[in-house]
Design a protein around this motif. Structure first.
Motif, PDB file in Angstrom:
ATOM      1  N   ILE A  13      -8.451  -0.387  10.533  1.00 16.97           N
ATOM      2  CA  ILE A  13      -9.423  -1.480  10.475  1.00 16.97           C
ATOM      3  C   ILE A  13      -8.849  -2.738  11.112  1.00 16.97           C
ATOM      4  O   ILE A  13      -9.523  -3.447  11.862  1.00 16.97           O
ATOM      5  CB  ILE A  13      -9.842  -1.744   9.022  1.00 16.97           C
ATOM      6  N   MET A  14      -7.574  -3.017  10.850  1.00 17.93           N
ATOM      7  CA  MET A  14      -6.927  -4.187  11.446  1.00 17.93           C
ATOM      8  C   MET A  14      -6.864  -4.078  12.959  1.00 17.93           C
ATOM      9  O   MET A  14      -7.157  -5.031  13.684  1.00 17.93           O
ATOM     10  CB  MET A  14      -5.510  -4.353  10.887  1.00 17.93           C
ATOM     11  N   ARG A  15      -6.465  -2.906  13.455  1.00 28.71           N
ATOM     12  CA  ARG A  15      -6.355  -2.724  14.903  1.00 28.71           C
ATOM     13  C   ARG A  15      -7.712  -2.867  15.577  1.00 28.71           C
ATOM     14  O   ARG A  15      -7.814  -3.418  16.682  1.00 28.71           O
ATOM     15  CB  ARG A  15      -5.765  -1.347  15.204  1.00 28.71           C
ATOM     16  N   THR A  17     -11.008 -16.633  13.510  1.00 30.39           N
ATOM     17  CA  THR A  17      -9.634 -16.133  13.451  1.00 30.39           C
ATOM     18  C   THR A  17      -9.091 -16.183  12.039  1.00 30.39           C
ATOM     19  O   THR A  17      -8.409 -15.269  11.569  1.00 30.39           O
ATOM     20  CB  THR A  17      -8.738 -16.952  14.394  1.00 30.39           C
ATOM     21  N   ALA A  18      -9.401 -17.292  11.322  1.00 30.12           N
ATOM     22  CA  ALA A  18      -8.950 -17.413   9.942  1.00 30.12           C
ATOM     23  C   ALA A  18      -9.613 -16.364   9.065  1.00 30.12           C
ATOM     24  O   ALA A  18      -8.968 -15.758   8.197  1.00 30.12           O
ATOM     25  CB  ALA A  18      -9.252 -18.818   9.415  1.00 30.12           C
ATOM     26  N   MET A  19     -10.919 -16.127   9.290  1.00 29.58           N
ATOM     27  CA  MET A  19     -11.620 -15.121   8.513  1.00 29.58           C
ATOM     28  C   MET A  19     -11.059 -13.726   8.770  1.00 29.58           C
ATOM     29  O   MET A  19     -11.005 -12.891   7.867  1.00 29.58           O
ATOM     30  CB  MET A  19     -13.112 -15.149   8.864  1.00 29.58           C
ATOM     31  N   LEU A  20     -10.619 -13.490  10.008  1.00 24.75           N
ATOM     32  CA  LEU A  20     -10.041 -12.189  10.337  1.00 24.75           C
ATOM     33  C   LEU A  20      -8.770 -11.936   9.544  1.00 24.75           C
ATOM     34  O   LEU A  20      -8.558 -10.849   9.003  1.00 24.75           O
ATOM     35  CB  LEU A  20      -9.746 -12.118  11.842  1.00 24.75           C
ATOM     36  N   GLY A  21      -7.903 -12.943   9.442  1.00 24.65           N
ATOM     37  CA  GLY A  21      -6.658 -12.789   8.695  1.00 24.65           C
ATOM     38  C   GLY A  21      -6.892 -12.616   7.201  1.00 24.65           C
ATOM     39  O   GLY A  21      -6.284 -11.749   6.566  1.00 24.65           O
ATOM     40  N   THR A  22      -7.782 -13.441   6.646  1.00 27.68           N
ATOM     41  CA  THR A  22      -8.030 -13.350   5.200  1.00 27.68           C
ATOM     42  C   THR A  22      -8.726 -12.044   4.827  1.00 27.68           C
ATOM     43  O   THR A  22      -8.403 -11.439   3.809  1.00 27.68           O
ATOM     44  CB  THR A  22      -8.882 -14.543   4.740  1.00 27.68           C
ATOM     45  N   SER A  23      -9.680 -11.605   5.654  1.00 27.67           N
ATOM     46  CA  SER A  23     -10.373 -10.353   5.336  1.00 27.67           C
ATOM     47  C   SER A  23      -9.435  -9.157   5.457  1.00 27.67           C
ATOM     48  O   SER A  23      -9.532  -8.214   4.658  1.00 27.67           O
ATOM     49  CB  SER A  23     -11.580 -10.167   6.256  1.00 27.67           C
ATOM     50  N   ALA A  24      -8.510  -9.194   6.441  1.00 26.02           N
ATOM     51  CA  ALA A  24      -7.550  -8.099   6.577  1.00 26.02           C
ATOM     52  C   ALA A  24      -6.610  -8.053   5.377  1.00 26.02           C
ATOM     53  O   ALA A  24      -6.320  -6.978   4.832  1.00 26.02           O
ATOM     54  CB  ALA A  24      -6.752  -8.257   7.872  1.00 26.02           C
ATOM     55  N   PHE A  25      -6.139  -9.205   4.936  1.00 28.33           N
ATOM     56  CA  PHE A  25      -5.231  -9.257   3.787  1.00 28.33           C
ATOM     57  C   PHE A  25      -5.958  -8.835   2.507  1.00 28.33           C
ATOM     58  O   PHE A  25      -5.462  -7.991   1.754  1.00 28.33           O
ATOM     59  CB  PHE A  25      -4.672 -10.668   3.631  1.00 28.33           C
ATOM     60  N   ALA A  26      -7.140  -9.414   2.274  1.00 26.09           N
ATOM     61  CA  ALA A  26      -7.876  -9.099   1.047  1.00 26.09           C
ATOM     62  C   ALA A  26      -8.290  -7.630   1.015  1.00 26.09           C
ATOM     63  O   ALA A  26      -8.199  -6.973  -0.030  1.00 26.09           O
ATOM     64  CB  ALA A  26      -9.109  -9.999   0.937  1.00 26.09           C
ATOM     65  N   GLY A  27      -8.744  -7.091   2.158  1.00 26.89           N
ATOM     66  CA  GLY A  27      -9.142  -5.692   2.186  1.00 26.89           C
ATOM     67  C   GLY A  27      -7.993  -4.746   1.911  1.00 26.89           C
ATOM     68  O   GLY A  27      -8.159  -3.730   1.223  1.00 26.89           O
ATOM     69  N   LEU A  31       2.039  -4.929   7.918  1.00 25.39           N
ATOM     70  CA  LEU A  31       0.965  -4.310   8.684  1.00 25.39           C
ATOM     71  C   LEU A  31       0.198  -5.337   9.504  1.00 25.39           C
ATOM     72  O   LEU A  31      -0.150  -5.083  10.669  1.00 25.39           O
ATOM     73  CB  LEU A  31       0.009  -3.575   7.748  1.00 25.39           C
ATOM     74  N   MET A  32      -0.081  -6.485   8.921  1.00 27.91           N
ATOM     75  CA  MET A  32      -0.779  -7.539   9.654  1.00 27.91           C
ATOM     76  C   MET A  32       0.038  -8.005  10.848  1.00 27.91           C
ATOM     77  O   MET A  32      -0.505  -8.237  11.939  1.00 27.91           O
ATOM     78  CB  MET A  32      -1.093  -8.709   8.719  1.00 27.91           C
ATOM     79  N   MET A  33       1.342  -8.106  10.663  1.00 26.59           N
ATOM     80  CA  MET A  33       2.209  -8.536  11.758  1.00 26.59           C
ATOM     81  C   MET A  33       2.228  -7.497  12.881  1.00 26.59           C
ATOM     82  O   MET A  33       2.130  -7.840  14.070  1.00 26.59           O
ATOM     83  CB  MET A  33       3.632  -8.774  11.228  1.00 26.59           C
ATOM     84  N   LEU A  34       2.338  -6.215  12.515  1.00 28.41           N
ATOM     85  CA  LEU A  34       2.385  -5.162  13.526  1.00 28.41           C
ATOM     86  C   LEU A  34       1.050  -5.009  14.248  1.00 28.41           C
ATOM     87  O   LEU A  34       1.014  -4.655  15.426  1.00 28.41           O
ATOM     88  CB  LEU A  34       2.775  -3.831  12.872  1.00 28.41           C
ATOM     89  N   ALA A  35      -0.042  -5.252  13.541  1.00 29.50           N
ATOM     90  CA  ALA A  35      -1.366  -5.138  14.149  1.00 29.50           C
ATOM     91  C   ALA A  35      -1.762  -6.365  14.947  1.00 29.50           C
ATOM     92  O   ALA A  35      -2.801  -6.365  15.614  1.00 29.50           O
ATOM     93  CB  ALA A  35      -2.420  -4.867  13.069  1.00 29.50           C
ATOM     94  N   GLY A  36      -0.945  -7.408  14.896  1.00 29.91           N
ATOM     95  CA  GLY A  36      -1.241  -8.622  15.646  1.00 29.91           C
ATOM     96  C   GLY A  36      -2.333  -9.470  15.026  1.00 29.91           C
ATOM     97  O   GLY A  36      -2.987 -10.255  15.723  1.00 29.91           O
TER      98      GLY A  36
END
Length: 429
Positions: free
Chosen positions: A36-38, A199-209, A278-283
């Protein structure tokens, strides 16, 4: 401390449960989050990158006038070139299995016939045979590029002086121009004024999910590990020895729960760390993540973990056997996962499913994380720390209820006459 050490030895001896339920299933859930992150990380690209087609060029003209080689170079600018054998079985398998998107076949004598065509010696334009995969749109676009290459080659050939007209020279000119266009030309993606917010929503949704995916493996591993510890200490032989010692029952049970709680704390810390990795590796950008919302999400996950430990304490205190506990944990964890709103969007869930979900702790874990970040079910309200506290408190109430039931049912279980030692002598008449 001896009780804590004994509890740790029990967990170490049954580490297979940790490997299966925590490591393997946790890896599966992380893999889903990773995909999902990728997929979402490409949404903020500054240029449009179309999907590249897998193309195979079959040369049956012995590369006359370098037609096949030039065609490969031209198609390689936008596609991925693959090699397949020039026989009917290999060609049919490549197309049927969707291994290639396009097969371009340069027929025998093509260069000679094409040279006659561009010189005006014949009106019949020779063609390169193409086979497009049945499931590929990229292959159809690549087929147009084959025709485009032939058309540009003819135009370049006619533009050369009469004395310098060679098919190879014309193809070289086409390739040079195409290479320059590839380096300089891109389809720009227009950024809206809400780019930073997105961009901020992308980071928060990836972390929360990703944090939400922890509810399934945690509700598997923590009750079973806690059950193993509690049930081992509740074994009749061990319990009689403990009752004969000066240690109080409350102290023994507290140390058992403390050991399981420390193990749960380590698991939660590891889950947060892997999420960031995972967030770091997925960019994926960390924009939108603050110490406050990350800390609140960690507290929610930790409270849920303690609830799972309390569930294991209840199972261990009531005399469940290991097989029954495994079955209950798997069914309960699946029920919680599919009714929590983590597996499916809430607006797609039927009302009875939502009603069942609100009677289980997984719903309130997901809801508390949503209110910590202003996502999902809290998107219309935004960040609300009061609602986060209420939802987290409900998860804590589940834990308290499990503890109280475990203490009450455990007392009843210990009061049964099975505690008496088996008879060692019998009267003989």
């Amino acid at each position: 401390m001896n009780t804590c050490k004994a509890a740790m030895r029990i967990l170490k001896a049954r580490k297979l449960y940790v490997i299966i339920y925590l490591v393997l299933i946790g890896t599966m859930m992380f893999s889903i989050s990773w995909q999902i992150m990728r997929g979402s990380s490409t949404a903020g690209a500054s240029t449009y990158e179309p999907k590249s087609a897998r193309i195979a060029v079959i040369d049956r003209d012995n590369d006359a006038d370098h037609v096949a080689e030039s065609l490969r170079s031209y198609l390689a600018l936008d596609g991925e070139m693959v090699d397949i054998d020039d026989d009917s079985v290999s060609l049919q398998q490549a197309v049927a299995s969707n291994y290639v998107d396009l097969i371009a076949i340069v027929p025998e004598g093509f260069a000679e016939h094409y040279l006659q065509y561009v010189d005006g010696g014949t009106d019949a334009q020779p063609t390169i045979d193409t086979v497009v995969s049945y499931a590929s749109g990229a292959g159809s676009l690549a087929q147009l590029e084959v025709n485009e290459f032939l058309s540009l080659t003819r135009t370049s050939y006619l533009g050369l002086p009469q004395s310098q007209r060679e098919l190879g020279t014309a193809m070289t000119t086409v390739l040079d121009v195409a290479n320059d266009d590839t380096k300089q030309s891109h389809i720009a993606v227009v950024s809206s004024s809400f780019e930073d917010e997105s961009t901020a929503m992308l980071g928060t949704s990836a972390f929360a999910g990703t944090i939400k995916t922890g509810l399934y493996p945690l509700l598997l591993v923590m009750p079973i590990c806690t059950f193993l510890v509690v049930s081992t200490f509740n074994d009749s032989e061990i319990r009689r020895r403990l009752y004969s010692s000066p240690a109080r029952t409350v102290s023994l049970e507290s140390q058992q729960m403390l050991t399981c709680g420390a193990f749960g704390l380590l698991v939660c810390v590891a889950y947060i760390a892997v999420t960031f990795l995972l967030m770091m590796l997925a960019g994926v950008s960390f924009d939108g993540l603050t110490i406050i919302n990350v800390g609140l999400a960690f507290v929610s996950l930790l409270t849920y973990t303690f609830m799972a430990i309390a569930c294991g304490f209840l199972l261990g205190s009531t005399g469940f056997n290991e097989m029954a506990t495994n079955g209950f944990a798997n069914v309960f964890a699946l029920l919680v996962m599919f009714t929590s709103g983590m597996a499916f969007p809430v607006d797609m869930m039927p009302d009875p499913m939502i009603l069942i979900g609100k009677l289980l702790p997984g719903w309130w874990l997901c809801s508390s994380i949503d209110y910590a970040f202003g996502l999902g079910t809290a998107s219309s309200h935004g960040v609300d720390y009061g609602m986060w506290a209420c939802d987290t408190g409900l998860v804590a109430l589940f834990a308290a209820a499990f503890i109280c039931l475990g203490l009450a049912l455990g007392r009843i279980h210990r009061a049964r006459p099975t505690l008496a030692s088996p008879a060692t002598t019998q009267l003989v008449r």
